[in-house]
Motif scaffolding. Structure first.
Motif, short mmCIF file in Angstrom:
data_model
loop_
_atom_site.label_atom_id
_atom_site.label_comp_id
_atom_site.label_asym_id
_atom_site.label_seq_id
_atom_site.Cartn_x
_atom_site.Cartn_y
_atom_site.Cartn_z
N THR A 32 0.77 -1.21 0.08
CA THR A 32 -0.12 -0.15 0.00
C THR A 32 0.85 1.22 0.09
O THR A 32 0.62 2.19 -0.92
CB THR A 32 -0.67 -0.04 1.14
N LEU A 33 1.85 1.33 0.90
CA LEU A 33 2.76 2.45 0.84
C LEU A 33 3.44 2.84 -0.59
O LEU A 33 3.80 3.72 -0.77
CB LEU A 33 3.54 2.26 1.92
N SER A 34 3.98 1.54 -0.97
CA SER A 34 4.83 1.49 -2.09
C SER A 34 3.93 2.37 -3.34
O SER A 34 4.34 3.01 -4.10
CB SER A 34 5.17 0.36 -2.56
N ILE A 35 2.75 1.90 -3.46
CA ILE A 35 1.63 1.98 -4.45
C ILE A 35 1.26 3.63 -4.15
O ILE A 35 1.39 4.48 -5.39
CB ILE A 35 0.37 1.40 -4.52
N CYS A 36 1.24 4.24 -3.01
CA CYS A 36 0.79 5.45 -2.94
C CYS A 36 2.19 6.48 -2.81
O CYS A 36 1.97 7.60 -3.57
CB CYS A 36 0.34 5.67 -1.19
N LEU A 37 3.31 5.99 -2.50
CA LEU A 37 4.67 6.66 -2.77
C LEU A 37 4.71 6.99 -4.31
O LEU A 37 4.90 7.95 -5.08
CB LEU A 37 5.53 6.08 -2.17
N HIS A 38 4.72 5.86 -4.97
CA HIS A 38 5.03 6.08 -6.64
C HIS A 38 3.76 6.63 -7.45
O HIS A 38 4.19 7.19 -8.37
CB HIS A 38 5.39 4.48 -7.02
N SER A 39 2.60 6.59 -6.85
CA SER A 39 1.53 7.45 -7.82
C SER A 39 1.63 8.96 -7.17
O SER A 39 1.66 9.60 -8.27
CB SER A 39 0.21 6.96 -7.04
N TRP A 40 2.21 9.14 -6.08
CA TRP A 40 2.51 10.59 -5.72
C TRP A 40 3.68 11.09 -6.56
O TRP A 40 3.56 12.23 -7.02
CB TRP A 40 2.51 10.60 -4.44
N VAL A 41 4.82 10.36 -6.52
CA VAL A 41 5.73 10.85 -7.51
C VAL A 41 5.54 10.94 -8.95
O VAL A 41 5.80 11.87 -9.58
CB VAL A 41 6.90 9.85 -7.15
N LEU A 42 4.74 10.02 -9.43
CA LEU A 42 4.33 10.15 -10.91
C LEU A 42 3.46 11.20 -11.06
O LEU A 42 3.61 11.89 -12.12
CB LEU A 42 3.66 8.89 -11.45
N ASN A 43 2.59 11.39 -10.08
CA ASN A 43 1.79 12.67 -10.40
C ASN A 43 2.45 14.17 -10.23
O ASN A 43 2.18 14.93 -11.02
CB ASN A 43 0.74 12.34 -9.37
N LEU A 44 3.29 14.24 -9.34
CA LEU A 44 4.02 15.08 -9.24
C LEU A 44 5.06 15.56 -10.61
O LEU A 44 5.06 16.68 -10.97
CB LEU A 44 4.92 15.54 -7.88
N ARG A 45 5.53 14.51 -11.08
CA ARG A 45 6.57 14.70 -12.34
C ARG A 45 5.66 14.77 -13.52
O ARG A 45 6.14 15.57 -14.38
CB ARG A 45 7.24 13.23 -12.44
N TRP A 46 4.54 14.18 -13.63
CA TRP A 46 3.61 14.78 -14.91
C TRP A 46 3.22 16.04 -14.84
O TRP A 46 3.00 16.67 -15.88
CB TRP A 46 2.34 13.76 -14.70
N ARG A 47 3.03 16.59 -13.60
CA ARG A 47 2.43 18.10 -13.63
C ARG A 47 3.90 19.19 -13.93
O ARG A 47 3.37 20.16 -14.43
CB ARG A 47 1.91 18.46 -12.53
N ALA A 48 4.86 18.63 -13.36
CA ALA A 48 5.95 19.52 -13.61
C ALA A 48 7.19 18.61 -14.16
O ALA A 48 8.21 18.31 -13.39
CB ALA A 48 6.56 20.42 -12.51
N SER A 49 7.12 18.54 -15.34
CA SER A 49 8.25 17.36 -15.82
C SER A 49 9.73 17.83 -16.03
O SER A 49 10.60 17.19 -16.24
CB SER A 49 7.83 16.66 -17.02
N TYR A 50 9.85 19.27 -15.96
CA TYR A 50 10.94 20.13 -16.12
C TYR A 50 11.66 20.49 -15.12
O TYR A 50 12.74 21.05 -14.95
CB TYR A 50 10.85 20.78 -17.14
N ARG A 51 11.23 19.99 -13.81
CA ARG A 51 11.81 20.58 -12.66
C ARG A 51 11.62 19.59 -11.62
O ARG A 51 10.78 18.60 -11.70
CB ARG A 51 11.23 21.87 -12.21
N PHE A 52 12.68 19.57 -10.57
CA PHE A 52 12.70 18.67 -9.33
C PHE A 52 11.69 19.12 -8.49
O PHE A 52 11.95 20.05 -7.86
CB PHE A 52 14.03 18.49 -8.90
N VAL A 53 10.62 18.33 -8.09
CA VAL A 53 9.50 18.59 -7.06
C VAL A 53 9.81 17.43 -6.04
O VAL A 53 9.70 16.46 -6.24
CB VAL A 53 8.19 18.34 -7.72
N TRP A 54 9.77 17.88 -4.69
CA TRP A 54 9.78 17.22 -3.57
C TRP A 54 9.46 17.84 -2.45
O TRP A 54 9.99 18.58 -1.87
CB TRP A 54 11.47 16.75 -3.38
N THR A 55 8.25 17.44 -2.02
CA THR A 55 7.15 17.98 -0.98
C THR A 55 7.86 17.48 0.51
O THR A 55 8.37 16.36 0.75
CB THR A 55 6.00 17.91 -1.26
#
Length: 104
Positions: A32-55
């Motif tokens: 569950t945690l792995s799916i949530c983490l990877h979904s969140w990372v992919l979602n952030l990268r799709w929104r801003a693919s040209y910059r590094f986003v880490w909340t």
């Protein structure tokens, strides 16, 4: 591997589930945690693919997922070692006693 044991074949599934409860819990939590983490990372990268986003929330989830991963791998190795126990694959006195307790 659990399905190949004599304990499973005689119907003592509850004994196996009780023995491997921690592994099953941490497997579900880790997945569950792995799916949530990877979904969140992919979602952030799709929104801003040209910059590094880490909340901050992403970092907290990442750390928690890695801590659970250590426990998951420890339990996985311990279970793999325990599955090599020959008592699980043959009829024995302790298995007959467990079967008698389960029937009561």
């Amino acid at each position: 591997m659990m399905f190949n044991t004599y304990v499973f074949q005689v119907g003592l599934v509850s004994l196996l589930l009780q023995r491997f409860r921690a592994l099953l819990l941490f497997s579900t939590l880790y997945l569950t945690l792995s799916i949530c983490l990877h979904s969140w990372v992919l979602n952030l990268r799709w929104r801003a693919s040209y910059r590094f986003v880490w909340t901050d929330g992403l970092q907290a989830l990442f750390v928690f997922q890695r801590i659970v991963a250590v426990l998951y791998y420890y339990l996985y190795k311990r279970t793999a070692e325990y599955m090599g126990d020959p008592r699980l694959y043959v009829d024995s006195i302790w298995l007959r006693e467990a079967f008698a307790r389960a029937r009561q």
